[in-house]
Design an enzyme around this catalytic site. Structure first.
Site, PDB file in Angstrom:
ATOM      1  N   ASP A  82      50.191 -43.064  59.477  1.00 45.62           N
ATOM      2  CA  ASP A  82      49.899 -42.212  60.636  1.00 45.62           C
ATOM      3  C   ASP A  82      51.147 -42.130  61.508  1.00 45.62           C
ATOM      4  O   ASP A  82      51.746 -43.154  61.833  1.00 45.62           O
ATOM      5  CB  ASP A  82      48.721 -42.802  61.426  1.00 45.62           C
ATOM      6  CG  ASP A  82      48.202 -41.835  62.478  1.00 45.62           C
ATOM      7  OD1 ASP A  82      48.545 -40.639  62.434  1.00 45.62           O
ATOM      8  OD2 ASP A  82      47.445 -42.288  63.358  1.00 45.62           O
ATOM      9  N   HIS A 131      43.392 -32.081  57.423  1.00 41.08           N
ATOM     10  CA  HIS A 131      43.742 -32.495  58.785  1.00 41.08           C
ATOM     11  C   HIS A 131      45.096 -31.919  59.202  1.00 41.08           C
ATOM     12  O   HIS A 131      45.257 -31.432  60.322  1.00 41.08           O
ATOM     13  CB  HIS A 131      43.744 -34.024  58.867  1.00 41.08           C
ATOM     14  CG  HIS A 131      44.071 -34.545  60.215  1.00 41.08           C
ATOM     15  ND1 HIS A 131      43.406 -34.123  61.347  1.00 41.08           N
ATOM     16  CD2 HIS A 131      45.004 -35.448  60.642  1.00 41.08           C
ATOM     17  CE1 HIS A 131      43.910 -34.753  62.412  1.00 41.08           C
ATOM     18  NE2 HIS A 131      44.889 -35.553  62.008  1.00 41.08           N
TER      19      HIS A 131
HETATM   20  C1  HEM Z   1      48.723 -36.008  61.293  1.00 38.48           C
HETATM   21  C2  HEM Z   1      45.282 -39.400  60.889  1.00 38.48           C
HETATM   22  C3  HEM Z   1      42.958 -37.456  64.708  1.00 38.48           C
HETATM   23  C4  HEM Z   1      46.777 -34.582  65.509  1.00 38.48           C
HETATM   24  C5  HEM Z   1      47.960 -37.056  60.824  1.00 38.48           C
HETATM   25  C6  HEM Z   1      48.201 -37.766  59.584  1.00 38.48           C
HETATM   26  C7  HEM Z   1      47.247 -38.726  59.490  1.00 38.48           C
HETATM   27  C8  HEM Z   1      46.391 -38.606  60.646  1.00 38.48           C
HETATM   28  C9  HEM Z   1      47.078 -39.743  58.379  1.00 38.48           C
HETATM   29  C10 HEM Z   1      49.334 -37.457  58.585  1.00 38.48           C
HETATM   30  C11 HEM Z   1      50.575 -38.216  58.850  1.00 38.48           C
HETATM   31  C12 HEM Z   1      51.249 -37.871  60.150  1.00 38.48           C
HETATM   32  O1  HEM Z   1      51.946 -36.861  60.257  1.00 38.48           O
HETATM   33  O2  HEM Z   1      51.039 -38.633  61.094  1.00 38.48           O
HETATM   34  C13 HEM Z   1      44.336 -39.128  61.868  1.00 38.48           C
HETATM   35  C14 HEM Z   1      43.057 -39.799  61.968  1.00 38.48           C
HETATM   36  C15 HEM Z   1      42.406 -39.252  63.037  1.00 38.48           C
HETATM   37  C16 HEM Z   1      43.277 -38.235  63.606  1.00 38.48           C
HETATM   38  C17 HEM Z   1      42.582 -40.913  61.024  1.00 38.48           C
HETATM   39  C18 HEM Z   1      41.041 -39.561  63.570  1.00 38.48           C
HETATM   40  C19 HEM Z   1      40.069 -40.047  62.829  1.00 38.48           C
HETATM   41  C20 HEM Z   1      43.792 -36.511  65.274  1.00 38.48           C
HETATM   42  C21 HEM Z   1      43.514 -35.744  66.454  1.00 38.48           C
HETATM   43  C22 HEM Z   1      44.584 -34.923  66.673  1.00 38.48           C
HETATM   44  C23 HEM Z   1      45.547 -35.193  65.621  1.00 38.48           C
HETATM   45  C24 HEM Z   1      42.248 -35.868  67.291  1.00 38.48           C
HETATM   46  C25 HEM Z   1      44.863 -33.919  67.757  1.00 38.48           C
HETATM   47  C26 HEM Z   1      44.042 -33.633  68.762  1.00 38.48           C
HETATM   48  C27 HEM Z   1      47.638 -34.732  64.449  1.00 38.48           C
HETATM   49  C28 HEM Z   1      48.889 -33.999  64.303  1.00 38.48           C
HETATM   50  C29 HEM Z   1      49.434 -34.380  63.068  1.00 38.48           C
HETATM   51  C30 HEM Z   1      48.518 -35.363  62.500  1.00 38.48           C
HETATM   52  C31 HEM Z   1      49.500 -33.026  65.304  1.00 38.48           C
HETATM   53  C32 HEM Z   1      50.738 -33.885  62.447  1.00 38.48           C
HETATM   54  C33 HEM Z   1      50.521 -32.569  61.726  1.00 38.48           C
HETATM   55  C34 HEM Z   1      51.820 -32.050  61.135  1.00 38.48           C
HETATM   56  O3  HEM Z   1      52.575 -31.403  61.863  1.00 38.48           O
HETATM   57  O4  HEM Z   1      52.089 -32.309  59.947  1.00 38.48           O
HETATM   58  N1  HEM Z   1      46.837 -37.574  61.446  1.00 38.48           N
HETATM   59  N2  HEM Z   1      44.423 -38.208  62.872  1.00 38.48           N
HETATM   60  N3  HEM Z   1      45.031 -36.155  64.794  1.00 38.48           N
HETATM   61  N4  HEM Z   1      47.451 -35.543  63.354  1.00 38.48           N
HETATM   62 FE1  HEM Z   1      45.929 -36.844  63.107  1.00 38.48          FE
END
Ligand code: HEM
Ligand code: MG
Length: 298
Positions: A141, A213
């Site tokens: 993450d 996601h």
């Molecule tokens: C990307 C996990 C909730 C915004 C990611 C990634 C994972 C992850 C594994 C891919 C690796 C990375 O780029 O960090 C989770 C989990 C969540 C969660 C387990 C809740 C259960 C959220 C929420 C938001 C969010 C609520 C925004 C309101 C983002 C963004 C990216 C991302 C902006 C990067 C996208 C990109 O530009 O590639 N998240 N996330 N995430 N997440 Fe989450």
């Protein structure tokens, strides 16, 4: 950036604690600020770093001339297609971090005790870094976070704007259903997240589902990538566990656009498949003022 709360950007601490509090009915802002000053001067030998944020309503009262243009309280999202996102908006958010769990616990308890006459506790959430910054679902993450100097325009209100060098914080506690997620094979898990599990490559072209996601949160508006700075941390016991999602943005809109796309409110009606495996149980916006604005206040 010089003037931002520096703990917003420091990384690598393995132990975390978030406190979310709400002013008690009848408590005065003056008494609250006195209590906050006491809460933050804990006298510990190895004090954890601490970031401080205020609920939008309280911040508007405390510093009416330094309110970022689109700062609002978080409103619950009623989803037509997936789980809802509840609101639990409070008035004060504190985030402690250190490599020593004792110091994190002591600082959080001292702060809580100093504030308890003027505030009630909405959320008291310890957490930790899981391996090399993985979520409990087993994916790294933070990979697509902005790097180096790109972090600052993503996370901080621009200079010369009201609230300059402050940050709009969004916090949302998610509870995972790991048995359900772990029942998927690695490729299918990758399609939920939008990256491969082991080499952490972003899926490309036809391999990338529109409801992954990454597809729901990697947003461009008028050609501008809506980057935010994420510092989420895992938490939990064998019985209940998940992610304390924590992010910093230059404007509220950046987060809200992503949330609308995750919960099926955006025009295309799609939702984020991550919501099939994890459920939000809190949600709030905060304003973390610049260090100098914070110093002036307390
Ligand atoms: C990307 C996990 C909730 C915004 C990611 C990634 C994972 C992850 C594994 C891919 C690796 C990375 O780029 O960090 C989770 C989990 C969540 C969660 C387990 C809740 C259960 C959220 C929420 C938001 C969010 C609520 C925004 C309101 C983002 C963004 C990216 C991302 C902006 C990067 C996208 C990109 O530009 O590639 N998240 N996330 N995430 N997440 Fe989450
Ligand atoms: Mg991308």
């Amino acid at each position: 950036m010089q003037n931002a709360q520096k703990s917003i950007f420091t990384e690598g601490f393995r132990h975390h604690y978030a406190l979310e509090l709400k002013l008690r009915q009848g408590a005065s802002d003056q008494d609250f600020l006195l209590a906050l000053r006491t809460a933050l001067s804990n006298g510990l030998d190895n004090p954890p770093q601490c970031a401080v944020g205020f609920g939008p309503d309280l911040w508007k009262r405390l510093s009416p001339d330094q309110v970022p243009a689109d700062l609002t309280s978080f409103q619950a999202i009623k989803s037509p297609v997936t789980v809802d996102a509840p609101a639990s908006q409070g008035d004060l958010w504190l985030w402690f971090k250190n490599n020593d769990p004792s110091s994190v616990f002591d600082a959080a308890l001292i702060a809580r005790n100093a504030l308890i006459d003027t505030c009630e506790v909405i959320l008291s959430q310890p957490g930790f870094i899981y391996y090399e910054s993985m979520d409990l679902m087993g994916f790294e993450d933070g990979t697509a976070n902005p790097k180096e100097d790109d972090r600052f325009p993503a996370a901080l209100v621009a200079s010369h704007q009201p609230g300059a060098d402050g940050s709009i914080v969004f916090t949302q506690k998610w509870v995972h259903n790991l048995p359900k997620f772990n029942a998927l094979d690695d490729d299918e898990q990758g399609r939920v997240i939008g990256r491969t599990k082991y080499d952490n490559e972003e899926l490309e072209g036809d391999d990338m589902p529109d409801d992954s996601h990454v597809s729901r949160t990697d947003v461009k508006i008028d050609g501008v990538a809506q980057k935010i700075w994420r510092q989420s941390f895992p938490f939990g016991t064998t019985e209940e566990h998940g992610l304390y999602f924590l992010s910093f943005a230059c404007e509220t809109q950046r987060i809200q656009v992503q949330l609308d796309r995750m919960f099926g409110i955006a025009d295309d009606g799609l939702y984020d498949r991550i919501t099939e495996f994890s459920t939000p149980v809190t949600g709030a916006y905060w304003f973390a003022p610049s260090q100098s604005a914070l110093d002036r206040l307390i």
